[in-house]
Design an enzyme around this catalytic site. Structure first.
Site, PDB file in Angstrom:
ATOM      1  N   GLU A   1       0.856  -1.186   0.000  1.00 16.74           N
ATOM      2  CA  GLU A   1       0.000   0.000   0.000  1.00 16.74           C
ATOM      3  C   GLU A   1       0.894   1.239   0.000  1.00 16.74           C
ATOM      4  OE1 GLU A   1      -3.670  -1.885   2.578  1.00 16.74           O
ATOM      5  OE2 GLU A   1      -1.953  -1.042   3.619  1.00 16.74           O
TER       6      GLU A   1
ATOM      7  N   ASP B   1       1.790   1.550   3.481  1.00 15.57           N
ATOM      8  CA  ASP B   1       2.997   0.905   3.998  1.00 15.57           C
ATOM      9  C   ASP B   1       4.232   1.751   3.720  1.00 15.57           C
ATOM     10  OD1 ASP B   1       1.600  -1.442   4.822  1.00 15.57           O
ATOM     11  OD2 ASP B   1       1.545  -2.081   2.730  1.00 15.57           O
TER      12      ASP B   1
ATOM     13  N   GLU C   1      22.529  13.814  -4.341  1.00 12.98           N
ATOM     14  CA  GLU C   1      23.933  13.426  -4.488  1.00 12.98           C
ATOM     15  C   GLU C   1      24.406  12.685  -3.249  1.00 12.98           C
ATOM     16  OE1 GLU C   1      26.918  16.841  -3.438  1.00 12.98           O
ATOM     17  OE2 GLU C   1      25.381  17.685  -4.773  1.00 12.98           O
TER      18      GLU C   1
ATOM     19  N   ASP D   1      30.102  11.811  -1.288  1.00 15.21           N
ATOM     20  CA  ASP D   1      31.333  12.079  -2.035  1.00 15.21           C
ATOM     21  C   ASP D   1      31.116  13.007  -3.226  1.00 15.21           C
ATOM     22  OD1 ASP D   1      29.934  10.476  -3.722  1.00 15.21           O
ATOM     23  OD2 ASP D   1      31.444   8.884  -3.881  1.00 15.21           O
TER      24      ASP D   1
ATOM     25  N   HIS E   1      12.964   0.326  -8.197  1.00 13.55           N
ATOM     26  CA  HIS E   1      14.266   0.016  -7.601  1.00 13.55           C
ATOM     27  C   HIS E   1      14.274   0.350  -6.110  1.00 13.55           C
ATOM     28  CE1 HIS E   1      18.661  -0.553  -7.710  1.00 13.55           C
ATOM     29  NE2 HIS E   1      18.717   0.489  -6.889  1.00 13.55           N
ATOM     30  N   GLU E   2      13.794   1.540  -5.743  1.00 10.46           N
ATOM     31  CA  GLU E   2      13.832   1.963  -4.343  1.00 10.46           C
ATOM     32  C   GLU E   2      12.828   1.196  -3.493  1.00 10.46           C
ATOM     33  OE1 GLU E   2      16.165   3.735  -3.146  1.00 10.46           O
ATOM     34  OE2 GLU E   2      17.020   4.072  -5.144  1.00 10.46           O
TER      35      GLU E   2
ATOM     36  N   HIS F   1      14.433  -1.957  -2.553  1.00  9.47           N
ATOM     37  CA  HIS F   1      15.344  -1.802  -1.415  1.00  9.47           C
ATOM     38  C   HIS F   1      14.572  -1.698  -0.108  1.00  9.47           C
ATOM     39  CE1 HIS F   1      19.159  -1.627  -3.387  1.00  9.47           C
ATOM     40  NE2 HIS F   1      18.833  -0.593  -4.158  1.00  9.47           N
TER      41      HIS F   1
ATOM     42  N   CYS G   1       5.767  -8.291   6.141  1.00  5.65           N
ATOM     43  CA  CYS G   1       4.749  -7.362   6.653  1.00  5.65           C
ATOM     44  C   CYS G   1       3.803  -6.883   5.559  1.00  5.65           C
ATOM     45  CB  CYS G   1       5.437  -6.161   7.300  1.00  5.65           C
ATOM     46  SG  CYS G   1       6.493  -5.260   6.143  1.00  5.65           S
TER      47      CYS G   1
ATOM     48  N   ASP H   1      -1.159  -8.291   4.162  1.00  2.00           N
ATOM     49  CA  ASP H   1      -2.551  -7.887   4.323  1.00  2.00           C
ATOM     50  C   ASP H   1      -3.112  -7.393   2.989  1.00  2.00           C
ATOM     51  OD1 ASP H   1      -0.660  -5.819   4.596  1.00  2.00           O
ATOM     52  OD2 ASP H   1      -2.228  -4.458   5.323  1.00  2.00           O
TER      53      ASP H   1
END
Length: 1360
Positions: free
Chosen positions: A209, A299, A310, A313, A350-351, A354, A361, A364
């Site tokens: 969600e 969620d 950025e 570095d 992609h995120e 991760h 979890c 539901d």
């Protein structure tokens, strides 16, 4: 339980039977090739399989009826006695039923927006048992393929535009069904994964969600498109997360979307990604309900920003940030992603990956009452829009593509508006649904047809919102304001329907009159292009004086800025279009409106209310949409006039409308029109040609038309005046003869017009005068006097002067019969065949008594009242050039009537007298005047003796004198060289002389050469619907040695000047896009360096590197001296006399005489070994430069044309070959050349290059010799006699591509005349033909490896 379904099949035929052939053929013949291909996968009607028509029944499940959208959809269709049934389940839901987009304008105001949808993909087969399918459903239409019993059943909905073809069958939503055999490779059940993927996908479905927040910088960039843009990218990410190869079935559900228009104080996005993520996570707790049971709980909170993220570095390649596995954390359940374009969807997936990690979890199940089918974002964002989002507002989609890369694989864009020669690539695929060809769309990085995309629900086009109205296009004279919308929300796809309704709305503005006329406004725009050259040939610009092409072009063609060259009979489109609001003349009578205006290059009809296409018209009173109640009609007639004079019979009052005047006797009379005292129609004693005043472009016009009989004699005249009149207008009539010729010379005029309705107190009424005789028949004058209708009495004329006073006229009257009078018998035949003559009539004295008439002695009638027995007569109008001798014969014929004398009175008649001829030679014209002569003696006398017969008009006749000297004659131009756009037409120019009235053809030398007209003239048939355009030439591909230059071609829509898919220009010729170049000799050593390129880089056309190489002995060696040492050299190639055209000269030196050759286009070639260069000295020239004669020199490194100052000039080819082409128009003209060869001053070839001459030979690839320099591109040059072509047949080819994993081996074969290059690789043999006499074969640097081999032979072949 499956709901019972009903199906209607074709007419009354049994289900499963084929469609009757006549009806089938009629349906197919009405389809174009693209429609046939869309339905059946073939463009040929003969290849269409047998098919049936049926209509599916698609009810919602009974317990779902009444809902706004169906959650479970059933459909069935019956064909060939079999029932095919499907079930569509609501799945893959992206939006929850309670989803609402919330735009937070400020702290106290928000905008809410809901979304809806009702299409299904991935239907499950219910019947027949064991069937598998790929079928989609959308709005009552099925589409896809069913596989059952080793055959495929294809289902296609009939497009709405074709449903009318089946109206007699009673179908509302007909579908086409046809069968095909299955392939063994495709017998596996649809939807099955490989065993590896099945194993990875066995886990439970994970439901995620999601709450999305778009930052204020995102809204500032995308504005009102923000929600749609975010949803499109979110759908991309959700689709990626559904992939079974991830090891879990992720289902993303969007619970809320917030669009922030103003910054939130607690959200602080900076270069510190950790603090930025903490600020978002902290703030998200305020907008995301923390209770997991709350329907709006999410969620993960996804925050989208355009801030350039950025790493610590300083690395700015970062696109998103989240805490690993943070989805199950009460604090870290947030994600930040950077909006960089349509790769945002990839970043989101992609995120999220991760953030979820390996979590439990997400089990539901959210509320799934509502859903939207998976979007195809490319239907909303075309390739141009994707480029603008990725690279800025000036970026556009690349107009060329790499043949080795699928067009959908990477996003390629022109980022600089002025540079169309290079493209910048973003290594992300084009969005799914982006159109990539005709009936092709991008899908997962591949350009796929509809067949390849099945199952795919049809997508009907929807309009975007209207743009704001543009400023008024003109400051006066009636400009245009317009607004547009586009069918891209979404675009129609997968067989969907186009948007209905207008894409442009326009209305008139600034309608007050200008100082200049509408035609002057158009002419002014044409004149503005006088300094813009017109290129009739590539190298020769021409300049003309331009004016409007009104009268020569109409409709849309006129609005394409069509202008006419003054004093030249051709017209050309000088710009894209005229200014919006420029008046135009329609070419279709059904499209006429109250006004016709150019809008976006098309001639559009506007109603009288100023709205485009409103079809609202003026009534007779010139009231827009009126009912003719505000004016009254005035009508009348006129049959009088005066001989040789213009008489005004109608003066139009102010505000007169819809004036219509006709004259049904225009043979001896004609109409004229005066405006403010100046004639605009006729006025010179002659009938006018058709006239529209001031022009056909004006809003208020005076139109005059004359209609002719089949003998080209006038039969009817008409005058129309639109009105309302605001200036003095007089309608006049001119009559050639008086009343003495009877009614045939009278005008027959009827007129009507409308004036504003008022309480008419004062009107003109007729008042008759006394009869002209006291007995017998005569005439009485009829005048008009002013009459007061309220007092019922005649008053002074001044009270009626607001309306024109009708002219006086004569009407017949009859008195008591006279006692004795002269009676005329019927007049005899006129002495003239045409024009004026005389006729004889018998006279008797008669007495009237008791209603009867009796003849009495002539002495009882008054002698002074006795009419002449010879009377004048008229017979039509004599044609131009009537012979004088015939006039004399008429007089002689009249004498046969006897001595015409009555009581010592002589009859006088008009006789023709010819003047001097208008020319001193040849056929000219002479003016024939009329003089009065005695009919019996033919002696000239005073003109008064011939009265009252009016003097005939002078006429023009043809006269023949001695022959004129020879002159040039131009025949009409032949067909235009271009089917659209500017071209050239060839016209025949010959020397002729008139001899005894006939045209005789002479030798051209007898006519003045300096005055000879051009044999080629510009022409245009129509405007091109699409056209090729090109970028500038690129720099030479090498820094030294020989290379190539390229330019990019792209297809343009001339209406919008926007680039379109190149397939639209496939039928139009295209100029070359590759040509040779040289950058000077290469140094002995070339050291190259390379670096790993970034993912985002500018792409330029790939060119093989040019470096040194070793050589291998070839079958055909370089040409050596003497010529006998070269077996490929034909003996006839060294001729220097006779007809040299088409010869190949291979000697070291020689003279070529091209004077007096028979061919107007003569080409010769000179060839030498590679180490030499050719020079040419022009010994003599007799070319006629003014007539367009020219000589062309061309080589691999030079190109030059010339005509003037040629003798003693020196031409250096800089290479070993030279082509000389001469074009002459006059016999005997030409040039004499002397050619020599010498060692080249600069090295223009590689050591491994080969030159082949002659009609045939062998070609082999070069081989690397020990110690030779590597990385060399070797070439083989082939030159045969001009006007021949080259055929190359590859006998053996093995480029070792399979074993060479690091390099790509290929061979380029280039047609030098067109610079068109073909690429060959692998082991495939080929056959290739050139269009000219020169070819080049280029071997890739790796082909000289010992593991590769190439062997071919070539032959010179005849031209096509």
């Amino acid at each position: 339980m499956l709901v019972s379904l009903v199906i209607r099949a074709l007419m009354m035929l049994p289900l499963g039977s084929c469609w009757p052939s006549p009806s089938r053929e009629k349906f197919l013949s009405a389809l174009d090739a693209e429609d046939v291909f869309s339905y059946f996968g073939t463009s040929s009607v003969s290849d269409v399989p047998e098919f049936v028509l049926a209509e599916p029944t698609c009810p919602c499940r009974e317990e779902q009826i009444g809902l706004t959208s169906c959650r479970i959809q059933h459909c069935s269709v019956e064909a060939w006695g079999e029932l095919y049934a499907f079930e569509f389940l609501e799945d893959h839901a992206l939006l929850s039923s309670s989803f609402v987009s919330n735009q937070v304008v400020n702290s106290s105001f928000s905008l809410l927006k809901r979304f809806s949808g009702n299409c299904f993909a991935g239907g499950n087969p219910l019947r027949p048992p064991g069937a598998v399918c790929r079928v989609t459903y959308c709005e009552g239409q099925l589409q896809g393929v069913v596989t059952a019993d080793e055959e495929k059943i294809h289902i296609r909905p009939v497009r709405k535009k074709d449903v009318a073809l089946l109206k007699d069958l009673g179908f509302s939503r007909p579908h086409i069904l046809f069968r095909s055999a299955t392939r063994e490779a495709n017998t596996a059940r649809a939807g099955q994964f490989s065993s590896r993927l099945q194993k990875r996908a066995e886990g439970a479905v994970k439901h995620l969600e999601l709450m999305v927040i778009a930052g204020p910088d995102v809204y500032l960039y995308h504005k009102e498109d923000t929600e749609r843009y975010i949803l499109a990218n979110l759908n991309i990410g959700a689709e990626l997360l559904r992939d079974a190869s991830l090891g879990a079935h992720f289902r993303v559900h969007l619970m809320q979307m917030l669009v922030l228009r103003e910054p939130e104080a607690e959200v602080n996005i900076t270069t510190n990604i950790t603090s930025s993520l903490i600020s978002v996570c902290e703030w998200s707790k305020k907008v995301n309900p923390q209770n997991d049971s709350d329907p709006q709980h999410a969620d993960i909170v996804l925050y989208v920003t355009r801030f350039d993220l950025e790493l610590p570095d300083g690395n700015k390649e970062l696109r998103g940030v989240t805490q690993l596995g943070g989805v199950c954390s009460s604090f870290w359940s947030c994600v930040i992603t950077q909006d960089t374009g349509f790769d945002l969807g990839v970043t989101i997936a992609h995120e999220i990956g991760h953030s979820t990690g390996q979590t439990n979890c997400l089990n539901d199940l959210p509320d799934m009452d509502g859903s939207i089918p998976g979007w195809k974002p490319g239907l909303y964002y075309g390739a141009d829009e994707q480029c603008k989002i990725a690279f800025g507002s000036v970026a556009t989609a690349c107009t060329f593509a790499d043949s080795n890369v699928d067009i959908c694989e990477v996003l390629s864009c022109h980022v600089q508006p002025a540079d169309k020669s290079s493209c910048t690539r973003l290594l992300v695929p084009l969005l799914d649904g982006t159109e990539c060809g005709i009936n092709k769309w991008c899908s997962k990085g591949q350009c796929s047809s509809l067949e390849e995309l099945n199952p795919m629900a049809v997508v009907h086009g929807q309009w975007s919102g209207w743009s704001p109205f543009s400023p008024c296009s003109r400051s006066c004279g009636g400009g245009v304001v317009l607004r547009q919308r586009f069918c891209n929300n979404p675009r129609p796809a997968f067989g969907g329907q186009e948007c209905r309704g207008a894409s442009v709305q326009a209305e008139m503005c600034n309608t007050q009159d200008c100082l200049m006329t509408q035609q002057d406004f158009m002419a002014e725009q044409c004149a503005a292009t006088n300094l813009k050259p017109l290129y009739l040939t590539v190298e020769a610009p021409s300049f003309y004086t331009w004016t409007s092409a009104v009268g020569f072009a109409k409709g849309d063609m006129l609005c394409k800025h069509m202008c006419r060259a003054i004093e030249n009979q051709f017209m050309v489109s000088r710009e894209d279009s005229f200014v919006d609001g420029t008046r135009c003349e329609q070419d279709d009578s059904e499209r006429h409106g109250a006004f016709n205006l150019c809008v976006m290059g098309s001639c559009r009809a506007f109603g009288c209310d100023g709205q485009m296409h409103s079809k609202k018209v003026m009534d007779s009173c010139k009231v827009c949409g009126g009912d003719n109640t505000t004016c009254t009609e005035v009508s009348g007639s006129y049959t009088e006039g005066k001989a040789k004079e213009y008489v005004t019979f109608l003066s139009l009052p102010y505000n007169t409308t819809l004036v219509h005047v006709t004259n049904r006797r225009p043979l001896f009379t004609h109409l004229a029109v005066k405006v403010k005292g100046e004639y605009v129609v006729a006025g010179k004693g002659k009938i006018s040609l058709n006239v529209t005043y001031p022009s056909v472009l004006e809003d208020n016009q005076i139109k005059y038309k004359v209609f002719l009989t089949k003998d080209n004699l006038p039969s009817l005249e008409e005058v129309h005046v639109d009105g309302p009149t605001q200036e003095e207008i007089e309608i006049q009539v001119y009559r050639r003869y008086g009343k003495e010729y009877g009614n045939v010379t009278n005008p027959d005029i009827a007129f009507s017009y409308f004036v504003p309705r008022e309480n008419l107190t004062y009107v003109w009424v007729p008042q008759q005068g006394p009869c002209s005789v006291t007995c017998g028949e005569g005439t009485r004058p009829v005048d008009h006097v002013c009459f007061d209708q309220t007092k019922n009495e005649i008053i002074e004329d001044q009270w009626c002067l607001e309306r024109p006073q009708p002219l006086s006229e004569q009407k017949p009257c009859a008195m008591e019969p006279c006692l004795y009078r002269w009676k005329m018998s019927q007049i005899g035949e006129c002495s003239a065949v045409c024009g004026t003559g005389v006729a004889q009539q018998n006279l008797t004295c008669v007495q009237f008594r008791d209603g009867s008439e009796s003849v009495v002695d002539d002495s009882l009638c008054p002698a002074e009242e006795k009419p002449l027995s010879i009377v004048p007569c008229v017979v039509n109008v004599c044609p131009l050039g009537w012979d004088k001798e015939e006039d004399a014969q008429l007089l002689q014929t009249s004498e046969s009537l006897g001595h015409i004398q009555l009581e010592n009175r002589t009859v006088y008649v008009w006789s023709p007298l010819a003047g001097e001829c208008s020319v001193s030679c040849g056929r000219g014209k002479t003016q024939v005047q009329y003089v009065c002569v005695a009919f019996d003696t033919k002696e000239e006398t005073q003109e008064e003796n011939c009265h009252p017969v009016p003097k005939p008009e002078s006429r023009t006749e043809v006269c023949d004198l001695r022959p004129c000297p020879p002159r040039w004659k131009v025949t009409p131009a032949g067909p235009c060289s271009s089917s659209c756009g500017p071209g050239l037409a060839v016209q025949l120019v010959t020397c002729v002389q008139i001899h005894h009235g006939k045209e005789v053809l002479l030798e051209e030398r007898l006519c003045p050469v300096a005055e000879k007209p051009l044999t080629r003239v510009p022409c245009v048939i129509r405007m091109c619907s699409y056209e090729w355009s090109f970028s500038e030439w690129s720099e030479c591909s090498t820094s030294c040695g020989n290379g190539i230059q390229t330019r990019q071609d792209f297809c343009l829509n001339p209406l919008t000047r926007k680039q379109v898919n190149p397939i639209f220009c496939r039928h139009f010729p295209k100029a070359i896009v590759v040509r040779g170049c040289s950058a000077g000799p290469c140094p002995e050593q070339v050291v190259g360096t390379g670096s790993r390129g970034a993912e985002l880089q500018a792409g330029t056309p790939a060119v093989p590197p040019m470096t040194a190489a070793a050589t291998k002995e070839a079958v055909s060696k370089d040409l050596d001296l003497p010529p006998s040492a070269a077996p490929a050299v034909p003996r006839e190639g060294t001729e220097t006399g006779g007809d040299v055209c088409g010869k190949l000269f291979l000697n070291a030196t020689g003279v070529i005489n091209m004077m007096g050759v028979e061919s107007s286009d003569c080409t010769v070639a000179i060839g030498r070994p590679l180490r030499e260069e050719v020079t040419v000295s022009i010994l003599a020239s007799s070319l006629n430069c003014s007539a367009g004669e020219v000589v062309l020199f061309s080589g691999r490194m030079m190109w030059r044309t010339g005509c003037r100052n040629l003798p003693l000039s020196l031409i250096n080819s800089r290479t070993n070959t030279l082509i000389v082409k001469q074009r002459v128009l006059l016999p005997g003209n030409g040039v004499i050349l002397q050619y020599n060869s010498r060692t080249a001053t600069k090295k223009y070839y590689q050591d491994c290059d080969k030159q082949l001459f002659g009609p045939q030979g062998e070609i082999v690839n070069p081989v690397q010799l020990p110690g030779g320099r590597r990385a060399v591109v070797c070439r083989t040059f082939i030159t045969v006699a001009p006007q021949h072509r080259i055929a190359i047949r590859a006998l053996y080819i093995d480029l070792d591509n399979e074993s060479n994993k690091t390099h790509f081996n290929y061979i380029l074969v280039r047609d030098v005349s067109t610079m068109k290059t073909m690429v060959f690789h692998g082991k495939h043999q080929f056959f290739w033909e050139s269009t000219g006499s020169q070819a080049e074969i280029e071997f890739h640097e790796n082909v000289n490896d010992h593991r590769t081999s190439f062997w071919a032979e070539y032959h010179a072949i005849e031209p096509k």
